[in-house]
Design a protein around this motif. Structure first.
Motif, mmCIF file in Angstrom:
data_model
loop_
_atom_site.group_PDB
_atom_site.id
_atom_site.type_symbol
_atom_site.label_atom_id
_atom_site.label_comp_id
_atom_site.label_asym_id
_atom_site.label_seq_id
_atom_site.Cartn_x
_atom_site.Cartn_y
_atom_site.Cartn_z
ATOM 1 N N GLU A 275 0.830 -1.199 0.000
ATOM 2 C CA GLU A 275 0.000 0.000 0.000
ATOM 3 C C GLU A 275 0.869 1.255 0.000
ATOM 4 O O GLU A 275 0.575 2.221 -0.702
ATOM 5 C CB GLU A 275 -0.949 0.012 1.205
ATOM 6 C CG GLU A 275 -1.797 1.250 1.309
ATOM 7 C CD GLU A 275 -2.598 1.587 0.068
ATOM 8 O OE1 GLU A 275 -2.728 2.786 -0.253
ATOM 9 O OE2 GLU A 275 -3.094 0.650 -0.599
ATOM 10 N N ALA B 194 2.226 1.685 -3.470
ATOM 11 C CA ALA B 194 1.178 2.169 -4.369
ATOM 12 C C ALA B 194 0.911 3.655 -4.130
ATOM 13 O O ALA B 194 0.739 4.427 -5.085
ATOM 14 C CB ALA B 194 -0.095 1.355 -4.182
ATOM 15 N N ALA B 195 0.880 4.080 -2.872
ATOM 16 C CA ALA B 195 0.663 5.493 -2.555
ATOM 17 C C ALA B 195 1.820 6.341 -3.078
ATOM 18 O O ALA B 195 1.607 7.442 -3.609
ATOM 19 C CB ALA B 195 0.508 5.681 -1.050
ATOM 20 N N ARG C 190 1.391 6.644 -6.805
ATOM 21 C CA ARG C 190 0.315 7.602 -7.111
ATOM 22 C C ARG C 190 0.802 9.036 -6.935
ATOM 23 O O ARG C 190 0.465 9.920 -7.736
ATOM 24 C CB ARG C 190 -0.908 7.338 -6.231
ATOM 25 C CG ARG C 190 -1.697 6.111 -6.624
ATOM 26 C CD ARG C 190 -3.043 6.049 -5.908
ATOM 27 N NE ARG C 190 -2.927 6.012 -4.453
ATOM 28 C CZ ARG C 190 -2.808 4.905 -3.726
ATOM 29 N NH1 ARG C 190 -2.801 3.720 -4.322
ATOM 30 N NH2 ARG C 190 -2.716 4.972 -2.414
ATOM 31 N N GLU D 79 2.994 9.984 -9.941
ATOM 32 C CA GLU D 79 2.165 10.239 -11.131
ATOM 33 C C GLU D 79 1.412 11.558 -11.014
ATOM 34 O O GLU D 79 1.262 12.276 -12.004
ATOM 35 C CB GLU D 79 1.205 9.080 -11.371
ATOM 36 C CG GLU D 79 1.899 7.803 -11.806
ATOM 37 C CD GLU D 79 2.802 7.991 -13.019
ATOM 38 O OE1 GLU D 79 2.379 8.657 -14.005
ATOM 39 O OE2 GLU D 79 3.934 7.490 -12.981
ATOM 40 N N ALA D 80 0.945 11.893 -9.820
ATOM 41 C CA ALA D 80 0.230 13.166 -9.627
ATOM 42 C C ALA D 80 1.164 14.351 -9.861
ATOM 43 O O ALA D 80 0.764 15.346 -10.487
ATOM 44 C CB ALA D 80 -0.358 13.220 -8.222
#
Length: 160
Positions: free
Chosen positions: A45, A48-49, A52, A55-56
């Motif tokens: 997790e 994954a965070a 993310r 990508e942001a």
């Protein structure tokens, strides 16, 4: 040696001990595997965070003029520091130099304070030094994975 076996950290059980200790052992093995699975899920997790967040940042229109990449040697970070400083402080001339592997020096003589410049440059730092263990550590951040990073970024304002 026999003295180790009879020491305080060891206990010898009779063969008849069997079921009760075996049952506790099975419970402990189950607990250990559950904890291991929970830790693995937590790590996934967090990864994954992190992905993310990278990508942001890459998709953020506010940073569209910055070069993207995850170089740790400082070259990409130096380019992007120049761009951010020029945009933030239009009238100040900065010297941004990558001298050694992963080390960037930012110098200027007039204009913003060191704190104002550090707000921009600190995003690119990936290195820390732990004085307690006498070890240097390098840790990627979403920012450094998106726009480059350097182990150390030093700022120096010369008095005019």
């Amino acid at each position: 040696p026999e003295c180790i076996i009879h020491g305080p950290q060891w206990k010898i059980y009779p063969k008849e001990a069997g079921f009760a200790e075996g049952w506790r052992l099975a419970e402990l093995e189950k607990l250990a595997s559950d904890l291991e699975a929970a830790q693995l899920a937590k790590e996934r997790e967090e990864e994954a965070a992190f992905a993310r967040a990278v990508e942001a940042l890459k998709a953020d229109a506010a940073y569209a003029d910055l070069e993207q990449g995850d170089a740790r040697d400082g070259a990409l970070a130096a380019k992007n520091i120049r761009k951010l400083l020029k945009a933030a402080f239009k009238t100040t001339k900065f010297s941004v130099r990558k001298s050694e592997y992963g080390c960037i020096y930012v110098r200027w003589s007039e204009g913003p304070s060191e704190d104002e410049v550090s707000e921009i440059t600190d995003r690119f730092k990936t290195g820390t030094f732990d004085h307690y263990s006498d070890c240097a550590r390098q840790e990627d951040t979403p920012w450094s994975k998106s726009f480059g990073g350097a182990e150390y970024v030093f700022t120096s304002r010369a008095e005019a």
